[in-house]
Design a protein around this motif. Structure first.
Motif, PDB file in Angstrom:
ATOM      1  N   LYS A 173      39.289  73.895  40.606  1.00 14.44           N
ATOM      2  CA  LYS A 173      40.455  73.442  39.816  1.00 14.44           C
ATOM      3  C   LYS A 173      41.450  72.693  40.694  1.00 14.44           C
ATOM      4  CE  LYS A 173      40.073  76.877  36.193  1.00 14.44           C
ATOM      5  NZ  LYS A 173      40.464  78.199  35.742  1.00 14.44           N
ATOM      6  N   ILE A 174      41.627  73.179  41.910  1.00 16.74           N
ATOM      7  CA  ILE A 174      42.547  72.493  42.837  1.00 16.74           C
ATOM      8  C   ILE A 174      42.059  71.056  43.063  1.00 16.74           C
ATOM      9  CG2 ILE A 174      43.312  72.425  45.262  1.00 16.74           C
ATOM     10  CD1 ILE A 174      43.332  75.513  45.215  1.00 16.74           C
ATOM     11  N   LEU A 175      40.770  70.930  43.362  1.00 13.45           N
ATOM     12  CA  LEU A 175      40.211  69.595  43.616  1.00 13.45           C
ATOM     13  C   LEU A 175      40.412  68.685  42.408  1.00 13.45           C
ATOM     14  CD1 LEU A 175      36.792  70.518  45.269  1.00 13.45           C
ATOM     15  CD2 LEU A 175      38.599  69.183  46.364  1.00 13.45           C
ATOM     16  N   ARG A 176      40.082  69.212  41.233  1.00 11.59           N
ATOM     17  CA  ARG A 176      40.148  68.400  40.006  1.00 11.59           C
ATOM     18  C   ARG A 176      41.571  67.933  39.720  1.00 11.59           C
ATOM     19  NH1 ARG A 176      36.636  65.462  38.522  1.00 11.59           N
ATOM     20  NH2 ARG A 176      38.372  64.074  38.723  1.00 11.59           N
ATOM     21  N   ASN A 177      42.522  68.877  39.831  1.00  4.11           N
ATOM     22  CA  ASN A 177      43.906  68.528  39.503  1.00  4.11           C
ATOM     23  C   ASN A 177      44.454  67.475  40.453  1.00  4.11           C
ATOM     24  OD1 ASN A 177      44.010  70.237  37.354  1.00  4.11           O
ATOM     25  ND2 ASN A 177      44.786  71.988  38.529  1.00  4.11           N
ATOM     26  N   ILE A 178      44.196  67.685  41.731  1.00  8.43           N
ATOM     27  CA  ILE A 178      44.756  66.741  42.699  1.00  8.43           C
ATOM     28  C   ILE A 178      44.047  65.384  42.600  1.00  8.43           C
ATOM     29  CG2 ILE A 178      45.096  66.324  45.180  1.00  8.43           C
ATOM     30  CD1 ILE A 178      45.642  69.391  45.365  1.00  8.43           C
ATOM     31  N   ALA A 179      42.749  65.415  42.410  1.00  9.83           N
ATOM     32  CA  ALA A 179      42.021  64.140  42.259  1.00  9.83           C
ATOM     33  C   ALA A 179      42.555  63.382  41.035  1.00  9.83           C
ATOM     34  CB  ALA A 179      40.527  64.401  42.121  1.00  9.83           C
ATOM     35  N   ASN A 180      42.795  64.095  39.950  1.00 10.40           N
ATOM     36  CA  ASN A 180      43.326  63.426  38.748  1.00 10.40           C
ATOM     37  C   ASN A 180      44.696  62.827  39.021  1.00 10.40           C
ATOM     38  OD1 ASN A 180      41.050  64.144  37.397  1.00 10.40           O
ATOM     39  ND2 ASN A 180      41.994  65.746  36.140  1.00 10.40           N
ATOM     40  N   GLU A 181      45.509  63.587  39.738  1.00 11.31           N
ATOM     41  CA  GLU A 181      46.862  63.126  40.050  1.00 11.31           C
ATOM     42  C   GLU A 181      46.821  61.814  40.840  1.00 11.31           C
ATOM     43  OE1 GLU A 181      48.824  66.860  41.282  1.00 11.31           O
ATOM     44  OE2 GLU A 181      50.065  65.530  42.532  1.00 11.31           O
ATOM     45  N   LEU A 182      45.837  61.692  41.724  1.00  9.16           N
ATOM     46  CA  LEU A 182      45.812  60.552  42.644  1.00  9.16           C
ATOM     47  C   LEU A 182      44.785  59.487  42.287  1.00  9.16           C
ATOM     48  CD1 LEU A 182      46.142  62.382  46.098  1.00  9.16           C
ATOM     49  CD2 LEU A 182      47.918  61.528  44.601  1.00  9.16           C
ATOM     50  N   GLY A 183      44.116  59.655  41.174  1.00  8.40           N
ATOM     51  CA  GLY A 183      43.079  58.667  40.820  1.00  8.40           C
ATOM     52  C   GLY A 183      41.900  58.729  41.768  1.00  8.40           C
TER      53      GLY A 183
END
Ligand code: PEP
Ligand code: MN
Length: 347
Positions: free
Chosen positions: A148-158
């Protein structure tokens, strides 16, 4: 015996052959990379079949002895396979960089590393949430929390997430949160995991087992493609030799050997091969010079405090050096593949 149909052949024509010349045999029909293949599962009267099939206008090629792999070979598909993840293409003109820490340790750690990478044009963020550790006492990963951490941050930064699946039980979670699913070196011959990866709807990055030959590596990739997933990226990450001053020995020859044999894209992980951060940059340069389609490197904001593989993780400063060397050097190394993917700075 494997019968490869000509490109564009219709299912009706295939059925016709099946119901006439091949009516006596058990046949499996598969379709990959736009081609239809018939596998004749019984032993056959070779001369008869070859003569009959070669006389039809829809058969492209017949492979008599079933090889351990053929879907991944250039004999089957001569053109390179490109794998698209959003707007990124792996195996295309520009070498790809996948970067991030060995393991997801905490939200802030991933955020710091991801921001740094994104500011340097990197879009593919790696990090293990499930870690296949040699010792049961080593950090095993944050599991779903890590995903979830990876997904959220990746989404935030494209950005896009590259993360490992270690078993069939957790595969579904990884598939849900990842953009590219990694199968690690220790699992390269975990056949139930390979079959599961074959049913996945996301691209797979398959790492070479450190005690596996190139034939075994391609046979493992074949499992994934055969079971339904054509999007496989191969990753050379070093093999075990008698040399002890590096963690593994990066098999540079594997790059041109694989390029000759397979249409799948090839990336190289110099971090696990080296085991020591000072060796990573020259090995990465060598990989690109030898024709790799990309590299996967471990980077950490505080490598000496990393919970896993800190010794081989690049500092931010070293990563900047690596990137600038690759950007400036790569077009002269590779005639056709020009380093064009540098994105505008993220702000
Ligand atoms: C990793 O990528 O962190 C990893 C465990 O790699 P390998 O499977 O190549 O050892
Ligand atoms: Mn690692």
């Amino acid at each position: 015996m494997i019968v490869i149909m000509k490109k564009g052949v219709k299912m009706d024509d295939v059925e016709h052959i099946r119901n006439t010349i091949l009516s006596r045999y058990n046949i499996e029909v598969i379709s990959r990379y736009g081609k239809i293949i018939l596998r004749i599962l019984d032993s056959v009267n070779e001369g008869f079949i070859l003569k009959k099939l070669n006389n039809t206008y829809i058969v492209d090629k017949i492979i008599k002895n079933e090889a351990p792999y053929f879907l991944v070979t250039r004999e089957f598909k001569s053109q390179d396979t490109f794998i698209s993840i959003g707007d990124i293409v792996i195996g295309g003109k520009a070498p790809t960089v996948i970067a991030g820490p060995c393991a997801v340790e905490a939200h802030d750690q991933i955020k710091t590393i991801a921001y740094f990478l994104r500011n340097h044009g990197i879009r593919l963020l790696r990090g293990g949430a499930y870690k296949p550790r040699t010792s049961t006492y080593s950090f095993q990963g944050l599991e779903i929390t890590g995903l979830k951490i990876l997904r959220n941050i990746a989404n935030e930064l494209g950005m896009y997430v590259v993360t490992e699946a270690v078993d069939t039980d957790s595969f579904g979670y990884v598939e849900k949160y990842a953009d590219i699913i990694q199968i690690g070196a220790r699992n390269m011959q975990n056949f139930s995991l390979l079959k599961r990866a074959g049913r996945a709807k996301k691209p797979i990055i398959l790492k070479r087992g450190f005690m596996s030959t190139i034939d075994e590596f391609l046979s493992a990739a074949e499992y994934i493609v055969f079971h339904g997933n054509p999007n496989v990226i191969l990753c050379e990450r070093g093999i075990r030799t008698y040399e002890r001053l590096t963690r593994f020995t990066l098999d540079i020859s594997a790059i041109p050997v694989l390029k000759e044999l397979t249409h799948l894209p090839i990336c190289v992980d110099p971090s696990h091969a080296a085991g020591k951060r000072s060796l990573v940059i020259p090995l990465a340069r060598a990989a690109i010079a030898a024709g790799a389609d990309g590299i996967m490197v471990e980077v950490h904001n505080d490598p000496d405090m990393a919970l896993s593989d800190g010794k081989q993780s690049l500092t931010f400063e070293m990563f900047e050096t690596l990137i600038s060397q690759l950007y400036s050097g790569v077009s002269s190394y590779r005639e056709k593949k020009i380093w064009t993917f540098m994105q505008p700075s993220f702000s």
